[in-house]
Design a protein around this motif. Structure first.
Motif, PDB file in Angstrom:
ATOM      1  N   GLU A 240       0.829  -1.203   0.000  1.00  0.00           N
ATOM      2  CA  GLU A 240       0.000   0.000   0.000  1.00  0.00           C
ATOM      3  C   GLU A 240       0.864   1.254   0.000  1.00  0.00           C
ATOM      4  O   GLU A 240       0.530   2.261  -0.643  1.00  0.00           O
ATOM      5  CB  GLU A 240      -0.936  -0.012   1.214  1.00  0.00           C
ATOM      6  CG  GLU A 240      -2.034   1.024   1.174  1.00  0.00           C
ATOM      7  CD  GLU A 240      -2.923   0.902  -0.053  1.00  0.00           C
ATOM      8  OE1 GLU A 240      -3.338   1.952  -0.586  1.00  0.00           O
ATOM      9  OE2 GLU A 240      -3.181  -0.245  -0.482  1.00  0.00           O
ATOM     10  N   ALA A 241       1.980   1.232   0.739  1.00  0.00           N
ATOM     11  CA  ALA A 241       2.875   2.390   0.744  1.00  0.00           C
ATOM     12  C   ALA A 241       3.499   2.604  -0.632  1.00  0.00           C
ATOM     13  O   ALA A 241       3.667   3.745  -1.083  1.00  0.00           O
ATOM     14  CB  ALA A 241       3.961   2.209   1.803  1.00  0.00           C
ATOM     15  N   GLU A 242       3.858   1.537  -1.323  1.00  0.00           N
ATOM     16  CA  GLU A 242       4.444   1.649  -2.656  1.00  0.00           C
ATOM     17  C   GLU A 242       3.445   2.183  -3.671  1.00  0.00           C
ATOM     18  O   GLU A 242       3.830   2.857  -4.646  1.00  0.00           O
ATOM     19  CB  GLU A 242       4.964   0.288  -3.107  1.00  0.00           C
ATOM     20  CG  GLU A 242       6.170  -0.198  -2.326  1.00  0.00           C
ATOM     21  CD  GLU A 242       6.580  -1.610  -2.753  1.00  0.00           C
ATOM     22  OE1 GLU A 242       5.856  -2.202  -3.589  1.00  0.00           O
ATOM     23  OE2 GLU A 242       7.593  -2.095  -2.257  1.00  0.00           O
ATOM     24  N   SER A 243       2.148   1.885  -3.471  1.00  0.00           N
ATOM     25  CA  SER A 243       1.140   2.273  -4.455  1.00  0.00           C
ATOM     26  C   SER A 243       0.680   3.726  -4.301  1.00  0.00           C
ATOM     27  O   SER A 243      -0.038   4.223  -5.158  1.00  0.00           O
ATOM     28  CB  SER A 243      -0.074   1.337  -4.351  1.00  0.00           C
ATOM     29  OG  SER A 243      -0.720   1.504  -3.095  1.00  0.00           O
TER      30      SER A 243
ATOM     31  N   VAL B  47       8.420   3.667   5.916  1.00  0.00           N
ATOM     32  CA  VAL B  47       7.866   2.441   6.492  1.00  0.00           C
ATOM     33  C   VAL B  47       8.927   1.791   7.366  1.00  0.00           C
ATOM     34  O   VAL B  47      10.034   1.503   6.904  1.00  0.00           O
ATOM     35  CB  VAL B  47       7.405   1.458   5.398  1.00  0.00           C
ATOM     36  CG1 VAL B  47       6.820   0.194   6.040  1.00  0.00           C
ATOM     37  CG2 VAL B  47       6.378   2.116   4.487  1.00  0.00           C
ATOM     38  N   ARG B  48       8.599   1.556   8.621  1.00  0.00           N
ATOM     39  CA  ARG B  48       9.503   0.884   9.559  1.00  0.00           C
ATOM     40  C   ARG B  48       8.881  -0.461   9.950  1.00  0.00           C
ATOM     41  O   ARG B  48       7.850  -0.493  10.612  1.00  0.00           O
ATOM     42  CB  ARG B  48       9.745   1.741  10.801  1.00  0.00           C
ATOM     43  CG  ARG B  48      10.356   3.105  10.491  1.00  0.00           C
ATOM     44  CD  ARG B  48      10.660   3.881  11.761  1.00  0.00           C
ATOM     45  NE  ARG B  48      11.152   5.207  11.469  1.00  0.00           N
ATOM     46  CZ  ARG B  48      12.427   5.489  11.158  1.00  0.00           C
ATOM     47  NH1 ARG B  48      13.317   4.501  11.137  1.00  0.00           N
ATOM     48  NH2 ARG B  48      12.796   6.733  10.907  1.00  0.00           N
ATOM     49  N   ILE B  49       9.517  -1.528   9.518  1.00  0.00           N
ATOM     50  CA  ILE B  49       9.033  -2.890   9.802  1.00  0.00           C
ATOM     51  C   ILE B  49       9.859  -3.467  10.941  1.00  0.00           C
ATOM     52  O   ILE B  49      11.054  -3.731  10.783  1.00  0.00           O
ATOM     53  CB  ILE B  49       9.125  -3.795   8.553  1.00  0.00           C
ATOM     54  CG1 ILE B  49       8.406  -3.148   7.379  1.00  0.00           C
ATOM     55  CG2 ILE B  49       8.549  -5.176   8.863  1.00  0.00           C
ATOM     56  CD1 ILE B  49       6.929  -2.949   7.580  1.00  0.00           C
ATOM     57  N   ARG B  50       9.251  -3.663  12.080  1.00  0.00           N
ATOM     58  CA  ARG B  50       9.959  -4.230  13.227  1.00  0.00           C
ATOM     59  C   ARG B  50       9.615  -5.698  13.455  1.00  0.00           C
ATOM     60  O   ARG B  50      10.331  -6.396  14.153  1.00  0.00           O
ATOM     61  CB  ARG B  50       9.627  -3.424  14.482  1.00  0.00           C
ATOM     62  CG  ARG B  50      10.099  -1.980  14.374  1.00  0.00           C
ATOM     63  CD  ARG B  50       9.737  -1.169  15.591  1.00  0.00           C
ATOM     64  NE  ARG B  50      10.211   0.211  15.465  1.00  0.00           N
ATOM     65  CZ  ARG B  50       9.930   1.192  16.316  1.00  0.00           C
ATOM     66  NH1 ARG B  50       9.170   0.918  17.384  1.00  0.00           N
ATOM     67  NH2 ARG B  50      10.392   2.406  16.126  1.00  0.00           N
ATOM     68  N   ASP B  51       8.511  -6.156  12.896  1.00  0.00           N
ATOM     69  CA  ASP B  51       8.106  -7.566  13.007  1.00  0.00           C
ATOM     70  C   ASP B  51       7.351  -7.937  11.741  1.00  0.00           C
ATOM     71  O   ASP B  51       6.638  -7.111  11.165  1.00  0.00           O
ATOM     72  CB  ASP B  51       7.209  -7.804  14.229  1.00  0.00           C
ATOM     73  CG  ASP B  51       7.925  -7.576  15.541  1.00  0.00           C
ATOM     74  OD1 ASP B  51       8.663  -8.472  15.959  1.00  0.00           O
ATOM     75  OD2 ASP B  51       7.745  -6.486  16.123  1.00  0.00           O
ATOM     76  N   ASP B  52       7.518  -9.192  11.339  1.00  0.00           N
ATOM     77  CA  ASP B  52       6.744  -9.734  10.213  1.00  0.00           C
ATOM     78  C   ASP B  52       5.508 -10.406  10.798  1.00  0.00           C
ATOM     79  O   ASP B  52       5.611 -11.450  11.446  1.00  0.00           O
ATOM     80  CB  ASP B  52       7.598 -10.732   9.423  1.00  0.00           C
ATOM     81  CG  ASP B  52       6.945 -11.101   8.095  1.00  0.00           C
ATOM     82  OD1 ASP B  52       6.038 -10.369   7.672  1.00  0.00           O
ATOM     83  OD2 ASP B  52       7.340 -12.123   7.506  1.00  0.00           O
ATOM     84  N   LEU B  53       4.337  -9.822  10.570  1.00  0.00           N
ATOM     85  CA  LEU B  53       3.128 -10.217  11.292  1.00  0.00           C
ATOM     86  C   LEU B  53       2.058 -10.734  10.345  1.00  0.00           C
ATOM     87  O   LEU B  53       1.898 -10.230   9.231  1.00  0.00           O
ATOM     88  CB  LEU B  53       2.577  -9.032  12.072  1.00  0.00           C
ATOM     89  CG  LEU B  53       3.557  -8.363  13.046  1.00  0.00           C
ATOM     90  CD1 LEU B  53       2.910  -7.164  13.698  1.00  0.00           C
ATOM     91  CD2 LEU B  53       4.035  -9.357  14.092  1.00  0.00           C
ATOM     92  N   VAL B  54       1.308 -11.741  10.825  1.00  0.00           N
ATOM     93  CA  VAL B  54       0.185 -12.326  10.084  1.00  0.00           C
ATOM     94  C   VAL B  54      -1.048 -12.215  10.974  1.00  0.00           C
ATOM     95  O   VAL B  54      -1.017 -12.570  12.157  1.00  0.00           O
ATOM     96  CB  VAL B  54       0.452 -13.791   9.702  1.00  0.00           C
ATOM     97  CG1 VAL B  54      -0.767 -14.395   9.010  1.00  0.00           C
ATOM     98  CG2 VAL B  54       1.673 -13.896   8.808  1.00  0.00           C
TER      99      VAL B  54
END
Length: 464
Positions: A319-322, A331-338
């Protein structure tokens, strides 16, 4: 046919069922008790006759037969030889034929029976002398002692059965009456609740059913019913308010559309028809967009939710890329979440928040994805003017727009944040405005998927 005979009243059915079960139980107990009492009385009677018979046999010595030792109940005693002649007898048994024709054997020297004559029944014990006694006293010819007593009245008639029958009937009626009283007292609260429910209508949802004291099932039912009425009242109030607001929001563009069309008809010579049609088409498109957003909000609030494991981290990246490049997004990714959710709906939430953040930001927008215990947390922050603390809940109401938002996007509907919160709440999460040093800071919290495990933080930052 059988269903017509069954009472419709729960009170009647429960009382009849209780009485039937009590009748079966009491009848079985009465039969068992009758048998035990009869056997006990019979055993005691034969014990008395046997005691008298064996005691007399023990007193006979050297062919001298004395008088038997009788009791108040055992009054008939005879000594009969092997030819069936009465050798000796108690006063009441003299002149009578042998009291019985029982002939006990050497292996079973004592036998009992009940015989009736002259309209009366007697309980008789026959005791045979031992072979040693027969050889010593009568040259090997066995003798038999008969001891008899009148049959007890308890065994002679059906008095015991009548007493037990009345007892069974009384216990059955008592059980049925107790069930009738207890069920009636229990259902009294249910009937009061039913009567109150019958009085409640959509025009008056403020009434509540009476709640009995205690914490039993009926009290919890009343509590749940009142909670349901409260939720229904809140939902109806929200629906009425929502319908009022929607009608108000639709009235303005419809009035403008009507004015444009009337102007084109009344002033056909002075007004460019193509321009009027273009303006009417633009108003129609705005109406269509508004109706679509209202339908989306209604569907989210009332429709079923289909959820599947969704990679929230990847969704944020996409969504950020679009988004358009007019305002940079970090965008700061601290965890890969599902998370369990609807991919399209969560995508719409992120799009709405990013659109608002880019619209109000001065120089940057930042998104942070991280874990907080068992929740996924997505923070969207901008460095704009921010949202006043008194308006942090107001902005999530349908069609509510702050002055700054109305200036920056005059054609907006004011449904974006309302739709976003409805989607997040439908996913059992929360969306709120939290404190920020500068600008607005909107935070999404969603429950993690059950199979989600603690992954290593990626600590990846990216700017688009």
């Amino acid at each position: 046919m059988f269903s017509r005979l069954v009472p419709r009243s729960i009170r009647w059915r429960f009382s009849l069922a209780t009485a039937a079960l009590a009748l079966i139980a009491c009848l079985g107990s009465a039969i068992t008790l009758d048998t035990l009492i009869r056997d006990r009385v019979k055993d005691l009677a034969f014990r008395d006759t046997q005691r008298v018979a064996t005691h007399w046999l023990g007193q006979i010595r050297h062919s001298e037969v004395g008088q038997p030792s009788m009791t108040s109940r055992v009054t008939l005693v005879q000594l009969v030889d092997s030819d069936g002649r009465v050798v000796a007898a108690s006063p009441r048994a003299q002149g009578r034929p042998p009291l019985s024709d029982l002939r006990p054997s050497d292996k079973d020297r004592i036998q009992h029976e009940t015989r009736c004559w002259s309209g009366r029944c007697f309980m008789i014990t026959a005791a045979r002398t031992s072979p040693q006694e027969s050889a010593e006293l009568w040259h090997g010819r066995p003798h038999i002692v008969y001891a008899a007593m009148p049959q007890p009245a308890l065994l002679a008639d059906r008095r015991l059965e009548v007493i037990l029958g009345f007892g069974v009937l009384g216990a059955t009626l008592l059980a049925g009456w107790a069930a009738w009283v207890l069920v009636g007292r229990t259902l009294r609260s249910v009937e009061a609740m039913r009567a109150r429910f019958a009085e409640i209508s959509l025009s008056d949802l403020g009434s509540r059913v009476p709640q009995p004291p205690g914490h039993d099932e009926i009290a919890r039912l009343a509590e749940s019913a009142n909670d349901a009425l409260f939720r229904l009242q809140q939902a109806v109030r929200q629906q009425r308010h929502f319908a009022s607001v929607v009608s108000h929001e639709l009235r303005t563009p419809l009035a403008g559309l009507r004015a444009q069309l009337e102007e084109a008809l009344l002033y056909a010579q002075q007004v460019d028809p193509h321009a009027s049609i273009r303006d009417a088409l633009a108003t129609t498109q705005r109406l269509q967009s508004l109706i679509d957003e209202v339908a989306t909000l209604t569907r989210i609030r009332t429709g079923p939710q289909v959820r599947e494991p969704t990679n929230l981290t990847e969704l944020v990246r996409q969504e950020a890329e679009s988004r358009p490049m007019n305002m940079p997004i970090t965008v700061r990714i601290r965890d890969d979440l599902v998370v369990p959710g609807n991919h399209l709906q969560l995508e719409e939430v992120l799009a709405n928040l990013l659109v608002n953040a880019q619209r109000h930001a001065r120089s940057k927008v930042e998104i942070v994805v991280e874990r907080s215990t068992d929740m996924a947390v997505v923070t969207v922050a901008d460095d704009g003017a921010g949202i006043p603390s008194e308006d942090r809940e107001t902005v999530f109401q349908p069609f509510v727009r702050l002055p700054e938002g109305r200036d920056r996007d005059p054609k907006g509907s004011g449904l974006g944040l309302a739709i976003s919160r409805a989607i997040v709440q439908a996913h059992h999460g929360s969306l709120s405005v939290e404190d920020s040093a500068q600008g607005a800071r909107l935070v999404i919290r969603l429950p993690l998927h059950d199979s989600e495990t603690a992954d290593e933080p990626s600590a990846a930052d990216a700017t688009w």
